[in-house]
Write an enzyme that holds these catalytic residues in place. Structure first.
Site, short mmCIF file in Angstrom:
data_model
loop_
_atom_site.label_atom_id
_atom_site.label_comp_id
_atom_site.label_asym_id
_atom_site.label_seq_id
_atom_site.Cartn_x
_atom_site.Cartn_y
_atom_site.Cartn_z
N GLU A 54 1.13 -1.05 0.19
CA GLU A 54 -0.03 -0.09 -0.31
C GLU A 54 1.08 1.16 -0.10
O GLU A 54 2.10 1.67 1.15
CB GLU A 54 -0.81 0.21 1.18
N GLU B 176 -12.00 3.01 6.86
CA GLU B 176 -10.57 3.21 7.38
C GLU B 176 -10.21 4.49 7.75
O GLU B 176 -9.71 5.47 7.58
CB GLU B 176 -9.28 2.46 6.50
#
Length: 267
Positions: free
Chosen positions: A146, A245
């Site tokens: 990521e 998130e």
């Protein structure tokens, strides 16, 4: 319609961690993700998932000394043995939780690293990811990388989508994929619609995440047009999950109008 997973590290923090599964299920979530499971027995986590009809769709491999500020070790030379032990532990949890995605964090590097040092970090990263992907493939698990913005995590090794996709291509493992967090991407480079249209069809994007920009609250607060983005994701036929998130401004359930409205509009 895109599928949404509650991130239990950031959402439902008004509850003890093990009680967040029930809270997420009560709000209609069918899946969860979180940072790390290792403080809890895997069988207890499995029970919480089963009792609440939830799927585990993502968690992170051990990141090194998190409480001391480390943010992964995959790109850090000399930490290979620790990294591999961490992958083995993560895969044990993945098997118990029936989770098919594990995010491996790269780590922090010095901002004044020389070209030779940067190359060493990248070589270490590629070698570690290749090993992790090979190990995970035998269990049907995808390893994810990521890009993370440097404002929230200064010094993080991987910041840009193109660099993440280059890593995936260079390793060449079919189960190594990119975790595209639209919050981080907007801060670093923006152009989210074009990024989604460019990268999702490659098959290299294994998971999406969303939060409002700039303050990481509910995704409909701030500069993102999330309904437009969800439409783009839907049009592209993305069949993975979107992890929520974000940090709720004032209670998780109270801030879910964005999701309730979206579900109602697309019922």
């Amino acid at each position: 319609m895109p599928r949404f997973a509650a991130n239990l590290s950031m959402m439902y923090t008004e509850h003890d961690f093990l009680d967040r599964f029930a809270a997420a299920s009560a709000d209609g979530f069918e899946a969860v993700e979180y940072l790390f499971p290792y403080a809890y027995d895997a069988k207890e986590l499995r029970r919480r998932l089963d009792d609440n009809g939830l799927r585990q769709v993502l968690f992170n491999a051990p990141p090194g000394a998190w409480d001391d500020g480390e943010r992964g070790i995959a790109a850090l030379p000399g930490r290979e043995a620790e990294m591999r032990a961490g992958i083995d532990l993560a895969l044990q949890y993945a098997a118990e939780l029936d989770c098919t995605r594990v995010h491996v964090m790269a780590g922090l590097v010095q901002p004044d690293a020389t070209p030779a040092q940067s190359a060493k970090h990248r070589d270490t990263y590629l070698a570690n990811l290749a090993w992790a992907a090979e190990r995970a493939a035998t269990m049907g698990v995808d390893i994810l990388v990521e890009p993370i913005n440097g404002r929230d995590m200064p010094g993080y090794f991987l910041n840009r989508q193109a660099d993440a996709h280059a890593v995936v291509r260079d390793v060449g493992a079919s189960n190594l994929k990119v975790q595209l967090d639209l919050y981080h991407c907007q801060i670093v480079e923006g152009d989210l619609t074009a990024t989604l249209r460019r990268d999702v069809p490659t098959g290299r994007v294994g998971h999406l995440q969303i939060a409002g920009v700039p303050d990481r609250h509910e995704p409909d607060v701030g500069e993102l047009n999330v309904r437009h983005l969800f439409g783009v994701i839907d049009d592209l036929g993305f069949d993975g999950w979107i992890g929520c998130e974000y940090i709720p401004r004032a209670g998780t359930s109270e801030g879910l109008a964005w999701l309730t409205d979206y579900r109602g509009e697309n019922a």
